[in-house]
Design an enzyme around this catalytic site. Sequence first.
Site, PDB file in Angstrom:
ATOM      1  N   GLN A 257       0.793  -1.279   0.057  1.00 19.64           N
ATOM      2  CA  GLN A 257       0.188   0.168   0.167  1.00 19.64           C
ATOM      3  C   GLN A 257       1.120   1.433   0.190  1.00 19.64           C
ATOM      4  OE1 GLN A 257      -0.225   2.050   3.068  1.00 19.64           O
ATOM      5  NE2 GLN A 257      -1.519   3.388   2.029  1.00 19.64           N
TER       6      GLN A 257
ATOM      7  N   THR B 141      -3.652   4.178  -1.998  1.00 19.01           N
ATOM      8  CA  THR B 141      -4.577   4.649  -1.294  1.00 19.01           C
ATOM      9  C   THR B 141      -5.141   5.961  -1.682  1.00 19.01           C
ATOM     10  OG1 THR B 141      -4.155   3.031   0.705  1.00 19.01           O
ATOM     11  CG2 THR B 141      -5.699   5.081   1.092  1.00 19.01           C
TER      12      THR B 141
ATOM     13  N   LYS C  91      -7.277   1.992  -3.963  1.00 18.48           N
ATOM     14  CA  LYS C  91      -7.913   1.589  -2.865  1.00 18.48           C
ATOM     15  C   LYS C  91      -8.805   2.861  -2.396  1.00 18.48           C
ATOM     16  CE  LYS C  91      -7.111  -0.255   1.943  1.00 18.48           C
ATOM     17  NZ  LYS C  91      -7.110   0.899   2.850  1.00 18.48           N
TER      18      LYS C  91
ATOM     19  N   HIS D 272     -12.140   3.409   4.244  1.00 18.43           N
ATOM     20  CA  HIS D 272     -10.888   3.249   5.028  1.00 18.43           C
ATOM     21  C   HIS D 272     -11.303   3.056   6.311  1.00 18.43           C
ATOM     22  CE1 HIS D 272      -6.799   5.001   5.079  1.00 18.43           C
ATOM     23  NE2 HIS D 272      -6.677   4.710   6.156  1.00 18.43           N
TER      24      HIS D 272
ATOM     25  N   ILE E 171     -16.406  -6.153   7.972  1.00 20.67           N
ATOM     26  CA  ILE E 171     -16.569  -7.750   8.016  1.00 20.67           C
ATOM     27  C   ILE E 171     -15.950  -8.445   9.103  1.00 20.67           C
ATOM     28  CG2 ILE E 171     -15.717  -9.763   6.458  1.00 20.67           C
ATOM     29  CD1 ILE E 171     -16.188  -8.199   3.928  1.00 20.67           C
ATOM     30  N   ARG E 172     -17.132  -8.848   9.709  1.00 22.19           N
ATOM     31  CA  ARG E 172     -16.974  -9.664  10.943  1.00 22.19           C
ATOM     32  C   ARG E 172     -17.307 -11.147  11.118  1.00 22.19           C
ATOM     33  NH1 ARG E 172     -14.263  -5.739  10.642  1.00 22.19           N
ATOM     34  NH2 ARG E 172     -14.467  -3.806  12.019  1.00 22.19           N
TER      35      ARG E 172
ATOM     36  N   GLY F  68      -9.683  -5.598   8.230  1.00 17.00           N
ATOM     37  CA  GLY F  68      -8.612  -4.728   8.859  1.00 17.00           C
ATOM     38  C   GLY F  68      -8.529  -5.035  10.352  1.00 17.00           C
TER      39      GLY F  68
END
Length: 413
Positions: free
Chosen positions: A141, A170, A274, A298, A332-333, A352
């Site tokens: 990144q 980014t 991104k 982000h 996302i969990r 993340g």
Amino acid sequence: MNGNSTPPTIPREILSLKDLEAKCLETMAPMVRDYLYDGAEEGHTIRENLEVWDRWLVIPRMMRDTSNVNLTPRTHQFNQSWSLPLGIAPSAMQQLAHPSGEKATAAAARSMNIPFGLSTFSNYTIEEVKDAGRDSVVGLQMYLLEGRRDLNIELMRRAEAAGYKAIVLTVDSPVPGNRPGLIKSNFVMPKHMKFRNFSEDFGGPLDQAQDTQFNDDSTTVAIANDTNPDSAAARTPEQTTKSRGNQLIVDSSINWERDMTWLRENTSLEIWVKGILHPLDAEEAIAYGASGIMVSNHGGRQLDTCVSALDVLPAIVKQVNGRVPVHLDGGIRRGGDIFKALALGADFVWIGRPVWWGLEVAGEEGVRWVIQTLKREFEVVMKLMGCRHVGEIKREMMVTKSGLLSMGGSGVF
Ligand SMILES: Cc1cc2nc3c(=O)[nH]c(=O)nc-3n(C[C@H](O)[C@H](O)[C@H](O)COP(=O)(O)O)c2cc1C
Ligand SMILES: CC(C)CC(=O)C(=O)O
């Protein structure tokens, strides 16, 4: 960080990422917690990122022999085949959560055969992390640096030599977001940690703000967008170094024409973009040669009240129309979240913060646990949904509650 000398493991009573998060918060230093969790302004987008998933309900199909399901992505990404349509998004300074930082994360990604993206602002080098994660370490990144493109070129040369596949540019951070929580907590990076990709000592110690929370003689690098010029203790790495005359500043003039052209001229690697949230920006990215797009806000850290990635995903997928892969991150969990993103057209998703929970509780083993848990959950959801491979995940398998009510009595319902 877990201070035990025996190798840490994940306690048996921890069953979900939510449980792991609670466990992590028992030990995480308050300042690290503030950095990890803080979002832009009032945190609307952070909350939105978590809530958006539950607005979609899934409609399963039965009796489809899902005794064996194939979880691999529909198409190769970065010219590789992965075990899951899931990767680890770049996040800076992972030594804050565990001494092995990005090396542990990359090794866990490797052991599970999923991709990993390294932040420019990592605590281990491009080469060290590649060595730990091998084929899993695909992306570097980058933020483009004002007046120091020589450093960007050096990073790209090193990524090329080390065997990375892509530069992940980014684009959502021409300036750091307003993160008042970080300013209030005077976030600092302890002195013993470094931004090791840079040989010059960017982010060297500031004179003030001795950090008592880390139990060492830490001096400080700070990373919040503090608009008060008198407060030296809370600045981005860029601002910090600027304030010391040793400048490392993210270039706020970045633009499609100049900078995508510059990147293409200066690296042989794929360029991924991104931080896309608008279909017309997806179009710009493709027009300027992007190999892939990451739909992302982000993690809610930049612009408060901006849309969640999932809500804009269908419009972006429609605009892109298969020309390049479309990836997504943010909130996302659960394995079911991966399913929903794919149902709305994502080729691949990234996580993340959950990586930090794993790192904090059990280092590399903890990150592996996070990936395994998402994999197990995703597999169960696939079976319950009647999908034998990800190509069978379809948009028609999901509905919003209001959509469901308005369908009452019509169509197949
Ligand atoms: C602690 C932390 C540090 C991050 N550092 C970076 C970074 O250096 N570069 C970047 O492009 N994104 C960075 N991000 C954003 C992530 O790549 C990703 O977009 C976001 O975390 C996804 O949302 P999630 O945390 O809800 O999964 C960071 C996120 C976190 C939580
Ligand atoms: C060092 C920071 C600029 C990394 C970042 O992108 C973040 O904290 O969200």
